[in-house]
Enzyme design. Structure first.
Site, PDB file in Angstrom:
ATOM      1  N   GLU A 125     -37.876 -11.442   2.764  1.00  0.00           N
ATOM      2  CA  GLU A 125     -37.053 -11.331   2.280  1.00  0.00           C
ATOM      3  C   GLU A 125     -35.819 -11.939   1.170  1.00  0.00           C
ATOM      4  O   GLU A 125     -34.611 -11.505   1.146  1.00  0.00           O
ATOM      5  CB  GLU A 125     -36.887 -13.477   2.948  1.00  0.00           C
TER       6      GLU A 125
ATOM      7  N   THR B 122     -26.347 -15.674   6.299  1.00  0.00           N
ATOM      8  CA  THR B 122     -27.623 -16.271   6.554  1.00  0.00           C
ATOM      9  C   THR B 122     -27.989 -16.787   5.146  1.00  0.00           C
ATOM     10  O   THR B 122     -27.621 -16.767   4.236  1.00  0.00           O
ATOM     11  CB  THR B 122     -28.305 -14.775   6.292  1.00  0.00           C
TER      12      THR B 122
ATOM     13  N   ASP C  42     -24.558  -8.160   8.439  1.00  0.00           N
ATOM     14  CA  ASP C  42     -25.919  -7.748  10.188  1.00  0.00           C
ATOM     15  C   ASP C  42     -24.988  -8.114  11.137  1.00  0.00           C
ATOM     16  O   ASP C  42     -25.498  -8.420  12.368  1.00  0.00           O
ATOM     17  CB  ASP C  42     -26.902  -8.371   9.544  1.00  0.00           C
TER      18      ASP C  42
END
Length: 280
Positions: free
Chosen positions: A64, A87, A82
């Site tokens: 990640e 995020t 995305d």
């Protein structure tokens, strides 16, 4: 920190994550477990052992965040393009999928008046979209400031465990899987999200069970895990952001082929071409 693919929690799950109790994922998982699993007795430390859990967090962070230092990721936040908005954090909480909203709400329950509490109305409005409305630079700055607060770190740990880690480990144990299999479930639910759709964790597990029996059903552990990882790769390749399957091919399959079902160090693996190791 390079923008490698992060958790693929589908936008379609956003409403469900907000509306349903967070225990729903665990409840669904338990209901899906075969009745025979109650008699399974696993040897070796499970992934919920503190040391094994730390290993799991390092493995996920390598994929990640391109780093083994998972505790440095409390402050992480960016829009990686995305379609899920921001995020952020140790598990990739997203502003567009509901779990970031739940996190900030939990933080506010723990510490009313915190620096992120004022963004709750905006997070409710952007949920289900990639919008930054009401957030923006001020929000990312305050997120980084909040990350220094032990209460916010605890909130991230709590939500990671409640939504992802505990349901994955509980289901894996019910299926008779040792630490490696428990990690395979955890890494899958982190990327694909809970639920029973074909491209969620539940869907991947269901597809694997059509190919092989779980150990709890009397099946071979290696055969079942291979089926699970194969099913996961099929789903990963459907989305451009996750089409690189190295976190399976050069990480989990490496451990599986070595027969390291207890996920014992030393561990050596690669993700996106980068090499990592955990010696103890």
């Amino acid at each position: 920190m390079r923008p490698q693919p992060r958790r693929a929690l589908r936008l379609a799950l956003a409403a469900a994550l907000v509306a349903a109790p967070l225990t729903a994922a665990a409840t669904s998982a338990a209901q899906a477990a075969p009745a025979a699993s109650a008699s399974v007795r696993l040897k070796g430390a499970g992934l919920d052992d503190p040391h094994k859990k730390d290993i799991a967090m390092q493995l996920v962070s390598s994929a990640e965040n391109s780093s083994l230092d998972w505790k440095a990721q409390y402050k992480y936040i960016e829009d990686i393009g995305d379609g899920r908005g921001y995020t952020a954090g140790i598990i990739g909480f997203c502003s567009g999928t509901g779990d970031m909203l739940d996190l900030v709400q939990h933080y506010t329950d723990l510490k009313p008046g915190n620096v992120l509490a004022k963004y709750l109305p905006a997070l409710r409005k952007v949920n289900g979209s990639d919008s930054h409305a009401g957030l923006g630079t001020a929000f990312t700055r305050d997120w980084a400031a909040a990350a220094k607060d032990p209460a916010f770190q605890q909130a991230q740990n709590d939500e990671r465990d409640r939504v992802y880690f505990n349901p994955a480990v509980d289901q894996a144990k019910a299926d008779g899987l040792r630490a490696l299999g428990q990690f395979a479930y955890y890494d899958a639910i982190v990327m694909h999200g809970p639920g029973n759709s074909s491209d969620s964790f539940g869907g991947i597990r269901a597809a694997a069970m059509k190919k092989a029996r779980t150990p709890a059903q009397g099946g071979d552990e290696a055969t079942y895990l291979k089926a699970f990882l194969d099913a996961r790769k099929v789903v990963m390749k459907k989305e451009a952001a996750h089409s690189d399957t190295s976190r399976v091919d050069t990480e989990q399959l490496v451990f599986l082929n070595a027969g390291n079902f207890d996920l014992n160090p030393p561990l050596k693996w690669k993700v996106y071409g980068d090499s990592y190791s955990i010696t103890s």
